[in-house]
Structures are given as C-alpha cells and as structure tokens.
Motif scaffolding. Structure first.
Motif, short mmCIF file in Angstrom:
data_model
loop_
_atom_site.label_atom_id
_atom_site.label_comp_id
_atom_site.label_asym_id
_atom_site.label_seq_id
_atom_site.Cartn_x
_atom_site.Cartn_y
_atom_site.Cartn_z
N GLU A 1 46.13 -7.11 35.88
CA GLU A 1 47.00 -7.21 34.70
C GLU A 1 47.15 -5.86 34.02
N ALA B 1 49.82 -8.55 37.74
CA ALA B 1 49.36 -9.94 37.75
C ALA B 1 50.21 -10.80 38.68
N ASP C 1 49.79 -3.93 35.50
CA ASP C 1 51.07 -4.67 35.54
C ASP C 1 51.31 -5.31 36.90
N GLU D 1 41.96 -9.29 35.54
CA GLU D 1 42.12 -8.42 34.37
C GLU D 1 42.55 -7.02 34.79
#
Length: 226
Positions: free
Chosen positions: A130, A135, A133, A127
């Motif tokens: 992510e 991931a 940005d 998380e």
C-alpha cells in the motif's frame, strides 16, 4: 550525528598472483536520514563496496561497525540474522520469485525473521505494498506487472522488516525515466521522511543529483565526497 555505519580502512582483495584489489582502505560514515549515492566509472569498486557495507561480503582488512556492533568478527549466521533484521536491499533486477504473488514475495523476509504470525506477516506485507501504491497488485504474479511495478514490489520487500539501512545497487538501471524518478522519490522519502540511511550505487546522473551526498570512487578508492 552518530553514524549508523562506520568503515575504517575497509579493504577487499581477491587472492591471486598478483592479488586483485577491489576496495582499498576506505574510510566512510553513513548517518541516519541521509540519501547517499556512490558513483564512479565501471569497475571502480562501487558494488564491491556496497556488498561489504551490506555484509554480503567480508573485508580482507579494516573494520565495519553497524549501530555500535563490530560486524567483522561475526559468524555467518549472526551476519545473516543482522542483515535480515536491519538491512534492506534493492538491486538492478527485482529478483522476485515468479511463482509467488507480490504479497507473497514481500512476506518472505518477514516470515524468515519469524517475529510475526503468518496472518500478521501478510498484513505487514500488504501495508508495504500500500505504501508503494501497489495494493491492487497484491495478488498478481510478477509477469503480470510492469517493470516499474516489479521494482516497487522489490522495494516493499526490502522494507518488509523495517530496516535501518537501505542499500541499492543500480536500482533504476532497468527503468524508464518516469519510473526512475519514482524510485528516487521513494528513496528520498525513506531517508528524509522516515530517518533511514539510504546508500545507492548508480551510474544515473539524476539519481546522483537527488542524493544528499555523493561518494566518488576510482580504482577501489574514495577520491572525493560532495
């Protein structure tokens, strides 16, 4: 607004003949939702102050209250636990473990805190990546990422345990202008969007200009705030 962190007469002196003053009688309030830059010439005590605020060093004199807790009398284990649970640190060098993936690096402080299962720790780490940005970089080791990506992984790691206070020591010092601007954008969002307190030592005038407040230091003293 109630201060998250409040220092009074905060002093750090290295023993010697004569003693070497690093921070001299600093009074300071850090509020949630504010992005604060600490600026001043090299050797003026900026990083020394940051290490005191982050409980990485102990003051010689003065008080430091974090969220109502007087931190000065705390033992080493209690200080370490408080740092792990409530503080996040971003340094000039990312200090990622080279043999671990981005995901594994971010999961380290979560596992150390021990509140989540291994599966939940990995999910939490993903998380955070992510949110940066990153991931698609989760399973890469640091040597396979750019400098800007590595620093964003370091920020994700700093946020892994949902800290109230984020402390940066020249976090843009090794970045180009594009990646520096990205880090500043992230710090502003952490303060303004998420209500965290962010304190950043910097020589970068653009970082300082983006902050809500600038603390000017010289010779271990705060000589002004704007």
């Amino acid at each position: 607004m109630t201060a998250l962190l409040e220092a009074a007469g905060l002093t750090r002196t290295l023993p010697g003949d004569p003693p070497v003053p690093l921070v001299r009688g600093v009074d300071l309030r850090i509020e949630p939702g504010r992005f604060v830059a600490v600026i001043g010439p090299s050797g003026c005590g900026k990083s020394s102050l940051l290490y005191l605020l982050g409980l990485l060093d102990r003051p010689t004199a003065g008080s430091l209250v974090f969220d109502g807790v007087d931190t000065v009398p705390l033992g080493g284990d209690a200080r370490a636990r408080l740092r792990l649970a409530r503080f996040g640190f971003v340094f000039q060098f990312h200090f990622l473990l080279p043999e671990f993936s981005a995901l594994e690096n971010v999961a380290i402080p979560i596992r150390r805190l021990g509140r989540l299962s291994d599966k939940a720790a990995r999910a939490r780490a993903l998380e955070q990546l992510e949110a940066m940005d990153l991931a698609d970089q989760a399973h890469k080791t640091p040597d396979r990422m750019s400098g800007g990506q590595r620093q964003r992984v370091a920020i994700a790691r700093a946020l892994a345990n949902d800290p109230s206070l984020v402390l940066g020591d020249e976090p843009t010092g090794n970045l180009d202008s594009v990646n520096s601007a990205r880090v500043v954008e992230i710090f502003r969002e952490l303060a303004h969007g998420e209500g965290r307190a962010v304190v950043c030592v910097t020589h970068d005038p653009e970082v300082a200009a983006a902050a809500d407040q600038r603390i000017h230091m010289r010779d271990g003293l705060i000589e002004g705030v704007d």
